[in-house]
Design a protein around this motif. Structure first.
Motif, PDB file in Angstrom:
ATOM      1  N   GLY A 156       7.165  -7.525  -7.522  1.00 37.65           N
ATOM      2  CA  GLY A 156       7.712  -7.915  -6.223  1.00 37.65           C
ATOM      3  C   GLY A 156       8.346  -9.289  -6.319  1.00 37.65           C
ATOM      4  N   GLY A 157       7.991 -10.150  -5.387  1.00 35.60           N
ATOM      5  CA  GLY A 157       8.551 -11.491  -5.393  1.00 35.60           C
ATOM      6  C   GLY A 157       8.590 -12.032  -3.986  1.00 35.60           C
ATOM      7  N   CYS A 160      10.802  -9.774  -1.224  1.00 36.25           N
ATOM      8  CA  CYS A 160      10.738  -8.307  -1.116  1.00 36.25           C
ATOM      9  C   CYS A 160      10.567  -7.804   0.303  1.00 36.25           C
ATOM     10  CB  CYS A 160       9.760  -7.668  -2.082  1.00 36.25           C
ATOM     11  SG  CYS A 160       8.220  -8.437  -2.252  1.00 36.25           S
ATOM     12  N   LEU A 161      10.255  -8.673   1.256  1.00 34.36           N
ATOM     13  CA  LEU A 161      10.197  -8.199   2.638  1.00 34.36           C
ATOM     14  C   LEU A 161      11.562  -7.617   3.036  1.00 34.36           C
ATOM     15  CD1 LEU A 161       8.656  -7.940   5.299  1.00 34.36           C
ATOM     16  CD2 LEU A 161       9.335 -10.267   5.852  1.00 34.36           C
ATOM     17  N   LEU A 165      10.779  -3.923  -3.457  1.00 30.33           N
ATOM     18  CA  LEU A 165      10.163  -4.150  -4.757  1.00 30.33           C
ATOM     19  C   LEU A 165      11.093  -3.631  -5.843  1.00 30.33           C
ATOM     20  CD1 LEU A 165       6.815  -2.608  -3.560  1.00 30.33           C
ATOM     21  CD2 LEU A 165       7.102  -5.028  -4.084  1.00 30.33           C
ATOM     22  N   THR A 167      10.886  -0.923  -7.456  1.00 23.80           N
ATOM     23  CA  THR A 167      11.161   0.516  -7.276  1.00 23.80           C
ATOM     24  C   THR A 167      12.342   0.784  -6.344  1.00 23.80           C
ATOM     25  OG1 THR A 167      10.098   2.660  -6.879  1.00 23.80           O
ATOM     26  CG2 THR A 167       9.538   0.900  -5.341  1.00 23.80           C
ATOM     27  N   HIS A 168      12.622  -0.178  -5.434  1.00 23.87           N
ATOM     28  CA  HIS A 168      13.745  -0.005  -4.516  1.00 23.87           C
ATOM     29  C   HIS A 168      15.072  -0.460  -5.115  1.00 23.87           C
ATOM     30  CE1 HIS A 168      10.184  -0.562  -1.785  1.00 23.87           C
ATOM     31  NE2 HIS A 168      10.662   0.571  -1.366  1.00 23.87           N
ATOM     32  N   VAL A 251      13.983  -9.770  10.145  1.00 22.74           N
ATOM     33  CA  VAL A 251      13.417  -9.539   8.823  1.00 22.74           C
ATOM     34  C   VAL A 251      13.909 -10.672   7.926  1.00 22.74           C
ATOM     35  CG1 VAL A 251      13.197  -7.965   6.882  1.00 22.74           C
ATOM     36  CG2 VAL A 251      13.392  -7.056   9.183  1.00 22.74           C
ATOM     37  N   HIS A 377       2.596 -14.398   0.261  1.00 23.38           N
ATOM     38  CA  HIS A 377       3.731 -13.752   0.915  1.00 23.38           C
ATOM     39  C   HIS A 377       3.253 -13.214   2.266  1.00 23.38           C
ATOM     40  CE1 HIS A 377       5.157 -14.122  -3.129  1.00 23.38           C
ATOM     41  NE2 HIS A 377       4.405 -13.157  -3.594  1.00 23.38           N
ATOM     42  N   ASP A 380       4.909  -9.961   4.095  1.00 20.14           N
ATOM     43  CA  ASP A 380       4.527  -8.595   3.756  1.00 20.14           C
ATOM     44  C   ASP A 380       3.034  -8.458   3.493  1.00 20.14           C
ATOM     45  OD1 ASP A 380       6.800  -8.924   0.969  1.00 20.14           O
ATOM     46  OD2 ASP A 380       4.891  -9.920   1.317  1.00 20.14           O
ATOM     47  N   ASN A 382       0.893  -9.860   1.612  1.00 19.35           N
ATOM     48  CA  ASN A 382       0.417  -9.895   0.226  1.00 19.35           C
ATOM     49  C   ASN A 382      -0.258 -11.242  -0.042  1.00 19.35           C
ATOM     50  OD1 ASN A 382       2.086  -9.376  -3.018  1.00 19.35           O
ATOM     51  ND2 ASN A 382      -0.065  -9.423  -2.492  1.00 19.35           N
ATOM     52  N   GLU A 421       1.248  -6.558  -5.985  1.00 21.75           N
ATOM     53  CA  GLU A 421       2.389  -6.658  -6.909  1.00 21.75           C
ATOM     54  C   GLU A 421       2.010  -6.971  -8.347  1.00 21.75           C
ATOM     55  OE1 GLU A 421       4.892  -9.789  -5.412  1.00 21.75           O
ATOM     56  OE2 GLU A 421       3.338 -11.305  -5.519  1.00 21.75           O
TER      57      GLU A 421
ATOM     58  N   ARG B 117      12.735   8.109   0.541  1.00 22.94           N
ATOM     59  CA  ARG B 117      11.623   7.738  -0.345  1.00 22.94           C
ATOM     60  C   ARG B 117      11.365   6.244  -0.341  1.00 22.94           C
ATOM     61  NH1 ARG B 117      12.964   4.262  -4.904  1.00 22.94           N
ATOM     62  NH2 ARG B 117      12.419   5.626  -6.637  1.00 22.94           N
ATOM     63  N   ASP B 118      12.393   5.446  -0.093  1.00 26.23           N
ATOM     64  CA  ASP B 118      12.215   3.991  -0.098  1.00 26.23           C
ATOM     65  C   ASP B 118      11.326   3.527   1.046  1.00 26.23           C
ATOM     66  OD1 ASP B 118      13.787   3.335  -2.370  1.00 26.23           O
ATOM     67  OD2 ASP B 118      15.586   3.712  -1.199  1.00 26.23           O
ATOM     68  N   ILE B 140       2.962  -2.858   3.205  1.00 28.06           N
ATOM     69  CA  ILE B 140       4.308  -2.916   2.627  1.00 28.06           C
ATOM     70  C   ILE B 140       4.247  -2.988   1.099  1.00 28.06           C
ATOM     71  CG2 ILE B 140       6.432  -4.295   2.580  1.00 28.06           C
ATOM     72  CD1 ILE B 140       5.962  -3.134   5.321  1.00 28.06           C
ATOM     73  N   LYS B 141       3.284  -3.740   0.599  1.00 25.56           N
ATOM     74  CA  LYS B 141       3.197  -3.906  -0.857  1.00 25.56           C
ATOM     75  C   LYS B 141       1.891  -3.329  -1.370  1.00 25.56           C
ATOM     76  CE  LYS B 141       4.798  -7.857  -2.643  1.00 25.56           C
ATOM     77  NZ  LYS B 141       4.936  -9.325  -2.667  1.00 25.56           N
ATOM     78  N   VAL B 143       0.644  -1.580  -5.220  1.00 23.83           N
ATOM     79  CA  VAL B 143       0.951  -0.977  -6.520  1.00 23.83           C
ATOM     80  C   VAL B 143      -0.305  -0.415  -7.192  1.00 23.83           C
ATOM     81  CG1 VAL B 143       3.056  -2.306  -6.899  1.00 23.83           C
ATOM     82  CG2 VAL B 143       0.888  -3.245  -7.693  1.00 23.83           C
ATOM     83  N   LYS B 168       7.565   2.778   6.376  1.00 21.40           N
ATOM     84  CA  LYS B 168       8.033   1.457   6.781  1.00 21.40           C
ATOM     85  C   LYS B 168       9.163   1.672   7.781  1.00 21.40           C
ATOM     86  CE  LYS B 168      10.094  -2.812   5.083  1.00 21.40           C
ATOM     87  NZ  LYS B 168      10.636  -3.559   3.943  1.00 21.40           N
ATOM     88  N   PRO B 171      13.456  -3.236  12.333  1.00 21.71           N
ATOM     89  CA  PRO B 171      14.074  -3.544  13.621  1.00 21.71           C
ATOM     90  C   PRO B 171      15.464  -2.906  13.678  1.00 21.71           C
ATOM     91  CG  PRO B 171      13.293  -5.550  12.543  1.00 21.71           C
ATOM     92  CD  PRO B 171      13.185  -4.446  11.543  1.00 21.71           C
TER      93      PRO B 171
END
Lengths: 490, 356
Positions: A156-157, A160-161, A165, A167-168, A251, A377, A380, A382, A421, B117-118, B140-141, B143, B168, B171
């Motif tokens: 992540g990082g 990532c909000l 991540l 995967t996206h 966001v 974070h 999100d 985390n 993450e 899927r995202d 949201i996170k 793994v 998820k 807005p």
């Protein structure tokens, strides 16, 4: 090691040497030392050998030989992982992908880049910047960590909000199965046919396949970013402000929180100008076009004021933005100066329980007599509680690990996860027993067998055995029924 | 229909079906019966298993039972100024969340916001052995464990019966504006490629019949600035094409030839295939209405690094597979994964590929 085993591994080393370049195999004991651990240095093991292939073809050859010999293989990128995912096995080969470090192609028109797994995360964004593009996931180790490792961990990082991540942000992976069979998952186009194996293999911690090539998605660089620093006199107020920002329909690119201990440490270390008397600060970054950013910052400021922020500052230029972030970015080393050692936790929780969970972590910190700094974070959910300890004091490491497990259980019980993450690796195997029930863990093991029937890729990581969960008495129980009553419990 | 938890009844049906090795055809509202390969078996109606379980707007997460109608979810989100950012097609008034995720369908906003899927964060499923399993979660996170929740998106029910899905949500944009331009196909592709590389608030695009549509979404100021810069004519309300495109109600989709969906690298020039074209997702999704033989369509897509789906058969031979065939090692892996979650082969067998 028995004489037979020694002979067998000597034979394997000879075969490996034959398929690798002259400097591509390390087997001498002292030269193996740098590979004994990854970023989680509390766990160490010396592998049989380290293979350093230069090409995907050599990676496949190494895998075929190890598969034929029945020898485990642990893949390693830059070794910055924080969960022991690249911890070697004493009976296995450590497969370093660091030398597969070329950017193979940049396709600005299709907003993608094709890179080898050893390419550093930041190097991708640097290479594509002249095209006005960037690669979004930015783990804090991005200067060093490799994209292959990012894929393995679904890294992540801070951003990532908004940007997601790893995967996206992937289009395609070239993989090798444990026996060296090549496989392509995803595509240069969207929504590849069949099962979403891109999702399944991303974050699989090197247990399902070895990544030999990655096609990443690129995004247009936002022309402007501004960061707002808000101070609060209670954790609760700061946590509520986080929820309010999201509920207001914003966001942010990043929304980070630091508690008093982390603020003090960062201030002492980086002289970043954080308000030293605040109970918590929030750093909220908005990016986009100039007008968009100004509009968002104005709205965020209003929310923070309404929640009783005691101080509000907005970066006016890039220099000031960097200064605001300096303390956050230096937080881990800064906290590291407060004690001989620290241990970073990676739980994630729903935002609504942020204040309650932080309060409970504070209580646990008192109970265990170990200081905990929080820098994380918030946007999100985390958490990264940093437990301060001294490994040289007898019992402190054990107590620290016990506190870590308590915190992770707290996250799971609050509806969250043991890892947001950093991955499970070897570190959170026991905590996984708390999050998943036996049939789910069995399914994970069966998925592993579908990819790697011989169980040779990074075995023993990421998914605990049912026996381990039974031993720690931590197996998740659904509806009061104890799964697997036939297993012995200690 | 009232909210109801049918998970126990569904599980019992599954256990019986598994014991008897009798295949089941999972069905929500039937709105996507037309999509995918035919699958024979006893119907397993899941539409009654419905209801939003949890939704806290400040979490950006919604959890609902699989049979919950999409319209109900979208109305609830809209009340709180939020949305499903992948803008899923419904293809029917009663479309359910489960069917949407199982088919992995995304709409106009996909190029900007991401795919179905995202946005999947977690699922609860019944696998082919009747076991209730949870993967992912409501954060949201996350793994922990292999990502089996995203694996369910687009699996067409072949790996499990979806019971609950956590998504998820985002807005809704504060401001949206649609622009239209006159352009031929090649010109549209060139413009889209150029615009998509720039930090513009693009949220959708489409080209059909010499007309290029663009939707801008975001902060008021950003939308206004982009509209000024890009020019074109502003299109209002009724004239906006997005929902008609999403639901295939646009006249383009009323034709009688086979309808192909080509997924291609977006900037790629149009493949040399005869027929009518409609472009979406900045060129990444291209609909082709054509009598070209299937091998020619598939070869052209594959040569470009993409793939072609026979989205609506419209008379094309039943032997033509709906989804692009998988190379042998990938097909073998699909079969092994199918066996993990559905060892008796009772869940929508053949719906995705005839082989499993």
């Amino acid at each position: 090691m028995s004489a037979v085993a020694t002979n067998r591994s000597a034979a394997l080393l000879r075969q490996l040497a034959a398929v690798l370049p002259a400097d591509g195999l390390i087997a001498a004991s002292e030269a193996l030392a740098p590979y004994e651990c990854d970023g989680l240095s509390a766990y160490r093991a010396r592998p049989l050998a380290v293979a350093l292939p230069h090409s995907a073809g050599q990676v496949a050859a190494v895998l075929r030989l190890c598969h034929a010999a029945g020898v485990p293989v642990v893949a390693r990128g830059a070794g910055t992982g924080l969960s022991g995912g690249a911890l070697p096995r004493t009976d296995g080969v450590l497969l370093s992908l660091a030398r597969l470090n070329s950017i193979l192609g940049i396709d600005p028109a299709n907003r993608s880049a094709r890179v080898q797994p050893g390419v550093r995360n930041l190097a991708i964004s640097q290479a594509v910047a002249p095209h006005g593009l960037f690669y979004a996931p930015d783990p804090s180790s991005q200067i060093a960590c490799s994209i292959g490792g990012n894929v393995a961990e679904n890294a992540g990082g801070v951003h990532c909000l908004k940007y997601g991540l790893t995967t996206h942000n992937l289009l395609k992976l070239q993989l090798l199965l444990a026996d060296g069979t090549p496989l392509s998952v995803g595509a240069d186009a969207l929504d590849a046919p069949g099962y979403d194996l891109l999702a399944l293999t991303t974050g699989s911690e090197g247990l399902l396949a070895v990544v030999t090539e990655v096609v990443v998605k690129l995004l247009p660089l936002p022309p402007r970013a501004r960061v707002l620093l808000a101070a609060f006199d209670s954790i609760e107020a700061a946590a509520t402000a986080v929820a309010d920002v999201i509920a207001a329909g914003i966001v942010p690119a990043g929304l980070e929180m630091m508690d008093r201990l982390a603020i003090e440490a960062a201030e002492a270390f980086a002289r970043c100008g954080y308000p030293p008397d605040a109970a918590a600060i929030l750093l909220c970054e908005c990016d986009g076009t100039g007008a968009e950013v100004d509009e968002d910052i104005e709205r965020v400021s209003a929310v923070m004021r309404a929640r009783g922020a005691t101080q509000l500052r907005v970066s006016r230029d890039e220099r000031e933005r960097a200064a605001f972030w300096a303390g956050r970015k230096a937080a881990f080393p800064a906290v590291g100066r407060l004690a001989p050692d620290y241990y970073c936790i990676d739980g994630s929780i729903p935002r609504r329980v942020l204040a309650a969970v932080l309060r409970r972590i504070g209580e646990l910190s008192d109970e265990y007599g170990l200081r905990v700094a929080n820098v994380f974070h918030a946007g999100d959910g985390n958490l990264h509680p940093l437990i301060l300890y001294d490994a040289n004091q007898p019992g402190q490491l054990e107590r620290t690990e016990a506190l870590g497990v308590e915190i992770l259980k707290l996250c799971v019980d609050a509806g969250g996860s043991v890892t947001g993450e950093h991955g499970v690796g070897v570190e959170k195997l026991t905590a996984m027993c708390h999050q998943f029930a036996a049939p789910e863990l069995e399914t994970f093991h069966a998925i592993k067998r579908a990819f790697d029937p011989a169980g040779l890729l990074n075995p023993g990581k990421a998914v605990p055995t049912l026996a381990r969960c039974a031993e720690f008495g931590a197996l998740h129980v659904h509806g009061g029924r104890l799964p697997h009553p036939e297993l012995p419990r200690f | 229909m009232a909210d109801a938890d049918l998970s126990q009844a569904l599980r019992t049906r599954l256990l019986h079906a598994a014991a008897a090795r009798r295949p089941l055809v999972i069905r929500g509202s039937g709105s996507k019966d037309f999509l995918g390969q035919p699958s024979a078996g006893e119907p397993l109606e899941v539409g009654g298993h419905r209801g939003v379980m949890r939704y806290a707007p400040e979490e950006l997460v919604l959890t609902a039972r699989a049979g919950t109608p999409l319209t109900e979810i979208e109305a609830l989100l809209a009340q709180h100024g939020q949305m499903l950012a992948f803008e899923p097609p419904h293809f029917g008034a009663a479309a359910t969340l489960g069917g949407t995720v199982a088919c992995g369908l995304s709409g106009p906003r996909r190029a900007a916001a991401g795919a179905c899927r995202d946005f999947v964060l977690g699922v609860q499923i019944i696998d082919g052995r009747g076991r209730v399993l949870r993967f992912g979660g409501e954060v949201i996170k996350n793994v922990a464990g292999y990502d089996l929740s995203r694996l369910m998106a687009g699996a067409f029910g072949t790996l499990g019966v979806l019971l609950q899905i956590s998504l998820k949500v985002l807005p809704a944009p504060r401001c949206e504006r649609t622009l239209a331009f006159e352009s031929d196909l090649a010109g549209a592709l060139a413009r889209l490629a150029e615009w998509a590389r720039r930090p513009l608030p693009l949220s959708a695009s489409a080209w059909v019949n010499g007309r290029l549509w663009l939707r801008l979404s975001g902060a008021q100021a950003a939308v206004a600035a982009a509209a000024r810069e890009l020019g074109g004519e502003t299109v209002d309300g009724e004239q906006e094409p997005w929902s008609a495109l999403r639901e295939h109600r646009h006249p383009f989709f009323a034709r009688s030839r086979p309808l192909w969906r080509l997924s291609l690298p977006p900037a790629l020039p149009s493949p040399k295939l005869a027929g009518g074209w409609l472009l979406e997702w900045h060129g990444a999704q291209r609909w082709l209405d054509s009598d070209e033989p299937a091998p020619a369509v598939r070869a052209a897509a594959a040569a470009a690094g993409g793939h072609a789906t026979l989205f609506r058969r419209n008379g094309a031979a039943a032997a033509i597979p709906v989804f692009a065939p998988l190379p042998p090692p990938l097909l073998a892996l699909h079969r092994r994964l199918k066996t993990v979650l559905d060892p008796c082969g009772i869940l929508n067998p053949g719906r995705l590929y005839a082989e499993f």
